[in-house]
Design a protein around this motif. Sequence first.
Motif, PDB file in Angstrom:
ATOM      1  N   VAL A 202      18.722  -4.500  38.268  1.00 53.09           N
ATOM      2  CA  VAL A 202      19.250  -3.154  38.532  1.00 53.09           C
ATOM      3  C   VAL A 202      18.386  -2.104  37.842  1.00 53.09           C
ATOM      4  O   VAL A 202      17.989  -1.098  38.452  1.00 53.09           O
ATOM      5  CB  VAL A 202      20.731  -3.035  38.084  1.00 53.09           C
ATOM      6  N   VAL A 203      18.061  -2.327  36.573  1.00 51.81           N
ATOM      7  CA  VAL A 203      17.248  -1.371  35.829  1.00 51.81           C
ATOM      8  C   VAL A 203      15.850  -1.258  36.445  1.00 51.81           C
ATOM      9  O   VAL A 203      15.291  -0.154  36.547  1.00 51.81           O
ATOM     10  CB  VAL A 203      17.179  -1.774  34.334  1.00 51.81           C
ATOM     11  N   SER A 204      15.292  -2.368  36.889  1.00 50.56           N
ATOM     12  CA  SER A 204      13.959  -2.340  37.508  1.00 50.56           C
ATOM     13  C   SER A 204      13.968  -1.570  38.825  1.00 50.56           C
ATOM     14  O   SER A 204      13.053  -0.774  39.089  1.00 50.56           O
ATOM     15  CB  SER A 204      13.458  -3.763  37.756  1.00 50.56           C
ATOM     16  N   VAL A 205      14.975  -1.799  39.650  1.00 50.89           N
ATOM     17  CA  VAL A 205      15.065  -1.063  40.918  1.00 50.89           C
ATOM     18  C   VAL A 205      15.249   0.429  40.642  1.00 50.89           C
ATOM     19  O   VAL A 205      14.647   1.265  41.328  1.00 50.89           O
ATOM     20  CB  VAL A 205      16.201  -1.628  41.805  1.00 50.89           C
ATOM     21  N   GLU A 206      16.048   0.758  39.634  1.00 46.62           N
ATOM     22  CA  GLU A 206      16.189   2.174  39.257  1.00 46.62           C
ATOM     23  C   GLU A 206      14.845   2.764  38.846  1.00 46.62           C
ATOM     24  O   GLU A 206      14.483   3.859  39.277  1.00 46.62           O
ATOM     25  CB  GLU A 206      17.152   2.319  38.072  1.00 46.62           C
ATOM     26  N   ALA A 207      14.114   2.051  38.004  1.00 49.39           N
ATOM     27  CA  ALA A 207      12.826   2.559  37.510  1.00 49.39           C
ATOM     28  C   ALA A 207      11.824   2.723  38.649  1.00 49.39           C
ATOM     29  O   ALA A 207      11.116   3.740  38.722  1.00 49.39           O
ATOM     30  CB  ALA A 207      12.274   1.621  36.447  1.00 49.39           C
ATOM     31  N   VAL A 208      11.768   1.743  39.542  1.00 54.58           N
ATOM     32  CA  VAL A 208      10.842   1.829  40.681  1.00 54.58           C
ATOM     33  C   VAL A 208      11.230   3.004  41.574  1.00 54.58           C
ATOM     34  O   VAL A 208      10.367   3.742  42.052  1.00 54.58           O
ATOM     35  CB  VAL A 208      10.813   0.500  41.465  1.00 54.58           C
ATOM     36  N   THR A 209      12.522   3.188  41.778  1.00 48.77           N
ATOM     37  CA  THR A 209      12.981   4.311  42.609  1.00 48.77           C
ATOM     38  C   THR A 209      12.578   5.645  41.994  1.00 48.77           C
ATOM     39  O   THR A 209      12.045   6.520  42.689  1.00 48.77           O
ATOM     40  CB  THR A 209      14.513   4.262  42.784  1.00 48.77           C
ATOM     41  N   LEU A 210      12.831   5.798  40.711  1.00 45.45           N
ATOM     42  CA  LEU A 210      12.474   7.054  40.047  1.00 45.45           C
ATOM     43  C   LEU A 210      10.971   7.285  40.077  1.00 45.45           C
ATOM     44  O   LEU A 210      10.510   8.407  40.300  1.00 45.45           O
ATOM     45  CB  LEU A 210      12.994   7.057  38.611  1.00 45.45           C
ATOM     46  N   LEU A 211      10.203   6.225  39.902  1.00 46.73           N
ATOM     47  CA  LEU A 211       8.746   6.336  39.964  1.00 46.73           C
ATOM     48  C   LEU A 211       8.280   6.708  41.370  1.00 46.73           C
ATOM     49  O   LEU A 211       7.424   7.583  41.539  1.00 46.73           O
ATOM     50  CB  LEU A 211       8.101   5.019  39.524  1.00 46.73           C
TER      51      LEU A 211
ATOM     52  N   THR B 114      18.946  11.831  38.152  1.00 43.99           N
ATOM     53  CA  THR B 114      19.244  11.601  36.740  1.00 43.99           C
ATOM     54  C   THR B 114      20.677  11.142  36.540  1.00 43.99           C
ATOM     55  O   THR B 114      20.929  10.164  35.825  1.00 43.99           O
ATOM     56  CB  THR B 114      18.980  12.886  35.933  1.00 43.99           C
ATOM     57  N   SER B 115      21.607  11.828  37.156  1.00 46.53           N
ATOM     58  CA  SER B 115      23.013  11.474  36.958  1.00 46.53           C
ATOM     59  C   SER B 115      23.338  10.103  37.551  1.00 46.53           C
ATOM     60  O   SER B 115      24.071   9.321  36.931  1.00 46.53           O
ATOM     61  CB  SER B 115      23.929  12.543  37.534  1.00 46.53           C
ATOM     62  N   LEU B 116      22.783   9.784  38.714  1.00 47.00           N
ATOM     63  CA  LEU B 116      23.028   8.454  39.284  1.00 47.00           C
ATOM     64  C   LEU B 116      22.386   7.361  38.434  1.00 47.00           C
ATOM     65  O   LEU B 116      22.965   6.286  38.255  1.00 47.00           O
ATOM     66  CB  LEU B 116      22.512   8.372  40.722  1.00 47.00           C
ATOM     67  N   ALA B 117      21.200   7.621  37.911  1.00 48.13           N
ATOM     68  CA  ALA B 117      20.542   6.630  37.057  1.00 48.13           C
ATOM     69  C   ALA B 117      21.342   6.406  35.772  1.00 48.13           C
ATOM     70  O   ALA B 117      21.542   5.259  35.348  1.00 48.13           O
ATOM     71  CB  ALA B 117      19.119   7.070  36.732  1.00 48.13           C
TER      72      ALA B 117
END
Length: 176
Positions: free
Chosen positions: A60-69, A148-151
Amino acid sequence: MSGKETLEDYVAKKKAGTKSILEAYREWARGDIELRDPNPPRSFLEVVVRLDYSLWFWTVVSVEAVTLLLVAVSSTSPILTPARYLFGSLFVLFLPGYSLIRALYQSRELSPIEELALSIGLSLAIVPLVGLVLNYTPFGIRLAPVLTSLAILTTALSLLGLYRKYSEIVEVVYES
């Protein structure tokens, strides 16, 4: 399977091979046998570090990071736009609900199909609520505040789910 017998010993007694491993898995899925970790984690930090307990969290954290990137980079590199759409869809339509499911339900309480359906449904309920809250803040509903808020929400719910997993381990292993 006796209290002190390992999974390897159990499978070896049944004539080692793929069929005996599948049979042991089916027995476990039906609830006929119980598998216990011989070295359960002793702290929350150990649960976070051990991938056998926290792989879903790190995914989950990795998908969040890739999405933000991708959101940050795709405006300068249009070739990444399809990847941005794919990861953005996961980020908005699946991850918030999945994190909430992990925080609310214990292990093996839901089937994978139920988990998927509830994750999508809860995400469709949570994301508009985040947008509603953001609408009444000075930040408004723009890309950066929504991301930001969703992350933050998804990470917080994931951490809560991981802590719930740790509490379950403490309850089962150390209090029985």
